[in-house]
Design a protein around this motif. Sequence first.
Motif, PDB file in Angstrom:
ATOM      1  N   THR A  94       4.990 -52.612  85.818  1.00  0.00           N
ATOM      2  CA  THR A  94       7.044 -52.341  85.938  1.00  0.00           C
ATOM      3  C   THR A  94       7.657 -53.257  84.597  1.00  0.00           C
ATOM      4  OG1 THR A  94       6.010 -51.011  87.885  1.00  0.00           O
ATOM      5  CG2 THR A  94       8.553 -51.571  87.561  1.00  0.00           C
ATOM      6  N   PHE A  95       6.562 -54.362  85.030  1.00  0.00           N
ATOM      7  CA  PHE A  95       8.177 -55.568  84.960  1.00  0.00           C
ATOM      8  C   PHE A  95       7.929 -55.572  83.473  1.00  0.00           C
ATOM      9  CE2 PHE A  95       9.425 -59.640  84.678  1.00  0.00           C
ATOM     10  CZ  PHE A  95       9.376 -60.630  83.806  1.00  0.00           C
ATOM     11  N   ALA A  96       6.075 -55.554  82.685  1.00  0.00           N
ATOM     12  CA  ALA A  96       5.931 -55.301  81.442  1.00  0.00           C
ATOM     13  C   ALA A  96       6.948 -54.502  80.746  1.00  0.00           C
ATOM     14  CB  ALA A  96       4.805 -55.253  81.164  1.00  0.00           C
ATOM     15  N   LEU A  97       7.059 -53.321  81.598  1.00  0.00           N
ATOM     16  CA  LEU A  97       7.417 -51.440  80.866  1.00  0.00           C
ATOM     17  C   LEU A  97       9.025 -51.841  80.773  1.00  0.00           C
ATOM     18  CD1 LEU A  97       7.135 -49.129  80.003  1.00  0.00           C
ATOM     19  CD2 LEU A  97       7.174 -47.751  82.275  1.00  0.00           C
ATOM     20  N   PHE A  98       9.698 -52.055  82.158  1.00  0.00           N
ATOM     21  CA  PHE A  98      11.270 -52.782  81.839  1.00  0.00           C
ATOM     22  C   PHE A  98      11.715 -53.692  80.839  1.00  0.00           C
ATOM     23  CE2 PHE A  98      12.658 -50.382  85.986  1.00  0.00           C
ATOM     24  CZ  PHE A  98      12.268 -49.680  85.964  1.00  0.00           C
ATOM     25  N   SER A  99      10.841 -54.610  80.903  1.00  0.00           N
ATOM     26  CA  SER A  99      10.810 -56.142  79.570  1.00  0.00           C
ATOM     27  C   SER A  99      11.406 -55.302  78.729  1.00  0.00           C
ATOM     28  CB  SER A  99      10.275 -57.046  79.524  1.00  0.00           C
ATOM     29  OG  SER A  99       9.216 -57.167  80.708  1.00  0.00           O
ATOM     30  N   ILE A 100      10.935 -54.203  78.480  1.00  0.00           N
ATOM     31  CA  ILE A 100      10.676 -53.880  76.929  1.00  0.00           C
ATOM     32  C   ILE A 100      12.596 -53.147  77.280  1.00  0.00           C
ATOM     33  CG2 ILE A 100      10.074 -52.087  74.821  1.00  0.00           C
ATOM     34  CD1 ILE A 100       7.472 -51.430  76.782  1.00  0.00           C
ATOM     35  N   PHE A 101      13.327 -53.060  77.550  1.00  0.00           N
ATOM     36  CA  PHE A 101      14.629 -52.846  77.770  1.00  0.00           C
ATOM     37  C   PHE A 101      15.782 -53.637  77.738  1.00  0.00           C
ATOM     38  CE2 PHE A 101      13.944 -48.105  77.680  1.00  0.00           C
ATOM     39  CZ  PHE A 101      12.644 -47.760  78.264  1.00  0.00           C
ATOM     40  N   SER A 102      15.275 -54.503  79.250  1.00  0.00           N
ATOM     41  CA  SER A 102      15.591 -56.110  79.647  1.00  0.00           C
ATOM     42  C   SER A 102      15.473 -56.751  80.480  1.00  0.00           C
ATOM     43  CB  SER A 102      17.647 -55.547  80.140  1.00  0.00           C
ATOM     44  OG  SER A 102      17.645 -56.543  80.599  1.00  0.00           O
ATOM     45  N   PRO A 103      14.537 -58.091  79.857  1.00  0.00           N
ATOM     46  CA  PRO A 103      14.424 -58.762  80.926  1.00  0.00           C
ATOM     47  C   PRO A 103      15.006 -58.511  82.415  1.00  0.00           C
ATOM     48  CG  PRO A 103      15.444 -59.717  79.765  1.00  0.00           C
ATOM     49  CD  PRO A 103      15.703 -58.803  78.734  1.00  0.00           C
ATOM     50  N   VAL A 104      16.475 -58.363  82.939  1.00  0.00           N
ATOM     51  CA  VAL A 104      17.045 -58.292  83.756  1.00  0.00           C
ATOM     52  C   VAL A 104      16.768 -57.391  84.870  1.00  0.00           C
ATOM     53  CG1 VAL A 104      19.459 -57.835  85.159  1.00  0.00           C
ATOM     54  CG2 VAL A 104      19.113 -59.820  82.757  1.00  0.00           C
ATOM     55  N   ALA A 131      22.466 -52.054  85.189  1.00  0.00           N
ATOM     56  CA  ALA A 131      21.335 -50.880  83.443  1.00  0.00           C
ATOM     57  C   ALA A 131      23.108 -49.787  82.990  1.00  0.00           C
ATOM     58  CB  ALA A 131      21.019 -49.793  83.932  1.00  0.00           C
ATOM     59  N   ILE A 132      23.832 -50.130  83.788  1.00  0.00           N
ATOM     60  CA  ILE A 132      24.708 -49.534  83.676  1.00  0.00           C
ATOM     61  C   ILE A 132      25.783 -49.998  82.338  1.00  0.00           C
ATOM     62  CG2 ILE A 132      26.946 -48.375  83.881  1.00  0.00           C
ATOM     63  CD1 ILE A 132      26.064 -47.139  86.230  1.00  0.00           C
ATOM     64  N   PRO A 133      26.327 -51.392  82.952  1.00  0.00           N
ATOM     65  CA  PRO A 133      26.812 -51.830  81.449  1.00  0.00           C
ATOM     66  C   PRO A 133      25.929 -52.283  80.599  1.00  0.00           C
ATOM     67  CG  PRO A 133      27.191 -52.981  83.884  1.00  0.00           C
ATOM     68  CD  PRO A 133      26.622 -52.616  83.502  1.00  0.00           C
ATOM     69  N   LEU A 134      24.708 -52.285  80.551  1.00  0.00           N
ATOM     70  CA  LEU A 134      23.842 -52.709  79.492  1.00  0.00           C
ATOM     71  C   LEU A 134      24.357 -51.447  78.464  1.00  0.00           C
ATOM     72  CD1 LEU A 134      20.799 -53.726  81.081  1.00  0.00           C
ATOM     73  CD2 LEU A 134      22.338 -55.433  79.332  1.00  0.00           C
ATOM     74  N   VAL A 135      23.956 -50.081  79.311  1.00  0.00           N
ATOM     75  CA  VAL A 135      23.877 -48.740  78.672  1.00  0.00           C
ATOM     76  C   VAL A 135      25.032 -49.212  78.100  1.00  0.00           C
ATOM     77  CG1 VAL A 135      24.626 -46.116  78.598  1.00  0.00           C
ATOM     78  CG2 VAL A 135      22.656 -47.507  79.780  1.00  0.00           C
ATOM     79  N   VAL A 136      26.593 -49.307  78.862  1.00  0.00           N
ATOM     80  CA  VAL A 136      27.875 -49.199  78.092  1.00  0.00           C
ATOM     81  C   VAL A 136      27.799 -50.062  76.709  1.00  0.00           C
ATOM     82  CG1 VAL A 136      29.982 -49.719  78.368  1.00  0.00           C
ATOM     83  CG2 VAL A 136      28.922 -48.757  80.558  1.00  0.00           C
ATOM     84  N   ALA A 137      28.262 -51.151  76.390  1.00  0.00           N
ATOM     85  CA  ALA A 137      27.177 -52.290  75.690  1.00  0.00           C
ATOM     86  C   ALA A 137      26.741 -51.650  74.284  1.00  0.00           C
ATOM     87  CB  ALA A 137      26.939 -53.350  76.409  1.00  0.00           C
ATOM     88  N   LYS A 138      25.890 -50.626  74.918  1.00  0.00           N
ATOM     89  CA  LYS A 138      25.124 -49.758  73.637  1.00  0.00           C
ATOM     90  C   LYS A 138      23.241 -51.177  73.803  1.00  0.00           C
ATOM     91  CE  LYS A 138      27.798 -46.699  72.301  1.00  0.00           C
ATOM     92  NZ  LYS A 138      28.863 -45.455  73.078  1.00  0.00           N
ATOM     93  N   ALA A 139      23.203 -51.524  74.551  1.00  0.00           N
ATOM     94  CA  ALA A 139      22.333 -52.740  74.811  1.00  0.00           C
ATOM     95  C   ALA A 139      20.406 -51.082  75.026  1.00  0.00           C
ATOM     96  CB  ALA A 139      22.046 -53.386  76.072  1.00  0.00           C
ATOM     97  N   ILE A 140      21.749 -50.422  75.620  1.00  0.00           N
ATOM     98  CA  ILE A 140      20.240 -49.614  76.445  1.00  0.00           C
ATOM     99  C   ILE A 140      20.951 -48.284  75.761  1.00  0.00           C
ATOM    100  CG2 ILE A 140      18.563 -48.085  78.533  1.00  0.00           C
ATOM    101  CD1 ILE A 140      19.064 -50.979  79.441  1.00  0.00           C
ATOM    102  N   ALA A 141      19.401 -47.775  75.501  1.00  0.00           N
ATOM    103  CA  ALA A 141      20.103 -46.001  75.026  1.00  0.00           C
ATOM    104  C   ALA A 141      20.613 -45.271  76.220  1.00  0.00           C
ATOM    105  CB  ALA A 141      18.949 -45.436  74.297  1.00  0.00           C
TER     106      ALA A 141
END
Lengths: 577, 582
Positions: B147-157, B262-272
């Motif tokens: 899970t850690f590895a998978l989520f790190s792909i998106f964001s370490p936070v 995650a929502i702020p990250l999506v808003v900031a377009k860091a994650i699709a």
Amino acid sequence: MNRMLFQHSKYASGVVLLTILLGVMGVGATIAQLVFLSKVVNSVFLAHGTLAQVGPLLLLLLGLIVVRAALTWLREVTAQQAAIRVKSALRLRLFAHLLQLGPAYSKSESTGELVATASEGIERLDAYVSRYLPQIALSVLVPLMIAAYIFPIDWISAALLLVTAPIIPLLMFLVGSYAEKHIQRQWLALSRMSASFLDAVQGLPTLKMFGRSGAAAERVARLSNAFGERTLKVLRVAFLSGMVLEFMASAAIGLVAVILGVRLIDNNITFESAFLVLLLTPEFYRPLRELGVARHAGMEGKAAAKRIIEILQAPLPVQTVATSCKPLANPLAITCAGVTYTYPGSERSALSGVNLTLPAGSCTALVGRSGAGKSTLVNLLLRFMDAQDGSITVNDIPLSALPIETWREYIALVPQRPYLFYGNVLANIRMARPSASAQEIIEAAELAGAAEFINQLPRGYETEIGERGARLSAGQAQRIAIARAFLKDAPLLILDEPTSSLDPKSEMLIRQALERLMHNRTALVIAHRYNTIASAEQIAIMEHGKIVEIGKPERLLQQDGSYTQLMEMYRKVRVTI
Amino acid sequence: MKVFLRLLSFLSAFRWLVALAILLGSLMIASNMLLLGMAAYLIAAAALGPLLAILTIPIYIVRLMSVSRAGSRYAERVVSHNVTFRLLAQLRTWVYRRLEPLAPAYLHKQRSGDMLTRIVADVDELQNVYLRIVSPIIVAIIISLLTFALFSIFSPVLAWDAVAFLIITGCGVPLLSGILTRGLGKRQLAIRGELNAQIVDGIQGVPDLLAYGQADTQLRSVATLEKKLDQIQQRMAVIAGLQQALNDLLMNLALWSLLILAIPLVVAKAIAGVYLAFLALVILASFEAVQPLAEAFQKLGHSVAAGERLFKVTDTNPQVQEPVAPLPVPSNTPGRFSLEFDHVHFAYQSDEGQVVHDISFEVSTGKRIAIVGASGAGKSTLVNLALRFWDPDKGTIRLNGHDLRQYALGDLRGLIGVVSQDAYLFNDTIRGNLLLARPEASDSEIEQALEQAQLTAYIQQLPKGLATWVGEQGLRLSGGERQRLAIARALLKDAPLLVLDEATANLDPMTEHTLLDALDMLMQGRTTLVITHRLVRMERMDEILVLDEGSIRERGTHEQLLRSGGLYQQMVQLQEGILSLT
């Protein structure tokens, strides 16, 4: 069957219903939770909402999360509550019934099994009541709820779910019963194999004596492996049912996703609704999954319940219709006329047409091979059972007319293998007459020739004995039983092989004690030792459930019948002086 | 901790299987995570674009995952149960091998019945070490890492957030639960024990209870204990409920915190945004791995306790050691078999009194010696010493002039046939029980032994004859039948030395009489030691030793002892009573 389990505990069935209700409410909270989740995701994903905008939704979501957790807690506690109530009510009922059934019942069953049923068997009901039963209801209610909620949103998915829902338990049931049959076939072999380890360990000294203990190690390994293999074969089939469930649930999720995906592409449905349906799909199958998990424990509980109910339904051996309440005059004269008794399930009668009179204040010795029926007669006198034919009268009053507990107050029993209870020496003797003072108990112990060894115990009369206490030898236990008889001071004395486990010196001490005890009482003594029977005023010889000879010793010798034969036997076995 | 590592070592024999099972377990959960995640992605992607073709790969993955999930679940269960059974077999064999040299010496000190059942129960408990402890813990670790590895792909936070909640749920909740229930658990066990004792009393002692009118009292004490048990169980239920609720809460809070992060990250377009749904379902599905951990930690406590108890027994050094260079077994022909006790002293425990004191006697080839005395005088101890279940504290025991310690234990015991008072019969057929004495015995030898033991008629009337099952789930033999079977067994063993230890005590005179004839048969031509407190047929003994409180007080033939007017004569007279017959 459930009714019978629940009838003994008040409100327990109500508590189970409450559990189900809480479960349903929990699902309601879950649905609400998922609704908000889909709203939030939709908002951010498609509507490009910010954290501040979805803030209120998130707060509501948080609230629902907490509510759902609280409902889970309540549900768990309630479920346990039901189980606790059922277990304790049933255990007490079962125990009381076993006490009423008396030795007649436990003679034909294995006491080890009865104890196991009353202690562990009842515990197995826990999972049955707290998990299995509520889950059965929930696995019908919850899918319906969810399907009903989904239906207006996407009827195709709802239909799909509803179609698969009954198939799963059906398949599980089919596979399950096939596995059951397999298990049944293996059961005897399996249970023998699992008992074999304890057997090998308990029999180690014997194995060593025969030099077979090394070989036994291989046998232990072989049997354990065989057991594992056999069980695995059965399990391989049993697990298939779980696999079916898992596959259907997973495939359904996949299928629902595809259906929704197509509808989304065709703009037939909003993302929010589609996401909600997808979120609800695993929840649809969750109760069925949990039912599968609960099933195994549930089946064990069901089996235990069956056995418990079987015992509870065993008819009581004695029907009392007490009519007489007058106290009986001391000394007592007992007359048995044509007494016949057959143990349930047995073909031969244990006693047939027994005629025996115990004259007031005298000692009668009852002699015969093991299995001749002597203990049965004792059991009838103690009214552990009622004779099926013939009558027993006491001072011309029929035994059946007296209340059982009152009658037993007139009898002091020294059984063949006296039972020592969990408690100290004082308590063990006191049970004969609970109102007795410590002084009286000590006197009784002295009269019984037990005081000497008791005083040598680590804590004297306060020493704990019985299952979990100091181990007393057979002779010492017998002397405690005799002390009980002295303490009770009852007009009828029944002694069942009172000196069988004793060496000559102890036997003589006890014999003196017994002679003191029998003075001026009506007594029935079952014995093998010549010494014990020779001093009786009357001797009765029993063979195959009938009295074949009866009379005073001198007269019987003259008759040259069974008694004479018996004496010859003693002579042969005797030491030649 | 050391105990647990020792327990783990039992798994090493089939570590590849263990690794496979763990792999399958992880695969099972990972499949589900991917199944749900991809399904969510599929929908999200479909919501975005009009092309079905985009969905081909996700659809394929989803289908694959459903098969993988179901298949790996099935395979995992089969393999892990395989591991469990093998572990059980390993444990049992190992425990047995360690117990073998200890019996019966070590067991005498404890209350052997209790201890043996506890050993068996502990071994049964330990089979769960793999399935319920090792597997869930390792799978949880693997899934957390994935899970850690998978989520790190998106964001370490997000990755840290997910893992933090997984750890709190996996470790924190069980810890809390354990702390809250610690005292309760112990008290529950204690009360359960008492309750069981009372139930046992009530059922096994029912004749006494009823005869003395104490049934109600017994019922009331059971009821009182039951109420106490109920109270404790109710409190434990509250804690168990809390545990469940916390698991639930934390899983959902993990999701909630994920959203917040995650929502702020999506808003900031860091994650699709299309991955939001994916992430949500994956994190929910990952909790399947940590939820069994609470039970795992609880079982860990039980297993370590069981392991400790077990190792305490099995780590004991045996009382009696095999000789380094054993003497050869004396052959059966020309047959010189004598047993000699030379100034033997013995006490079972050093703080107890001596059970036998300065015992010296010899049983020469073919002779019969009787040892008589009151129960507890030490007679059976002599048997135990002769069989080398214990070694004497002082003095020597010799077989054919050589110290017993010089013979291999198996050889020594092969030379002695024993018929004891409570012969142990195994859960096996009658034939099986007999063949214990000599597995290679032929059918005719078995028949001969049965005839000499006067059992032929009895066996013939059994529907399955020699194949009848004896013991727990089989025949219930009477005392006389049991003894005769023991005698047949000894006959079949055909050992040159014979020890009869209270072989006819507790039997009625008619049965005793028949047995004595069988015993005579057995004694012919063998060096025999007879232990008894029943003084019958004593005139056939070559010498009688009277044992009193561990020492030999008198010795001589039957006639000699009667004439000398001492202890022996007293015993005889006691046994016979004052006769006024004829």
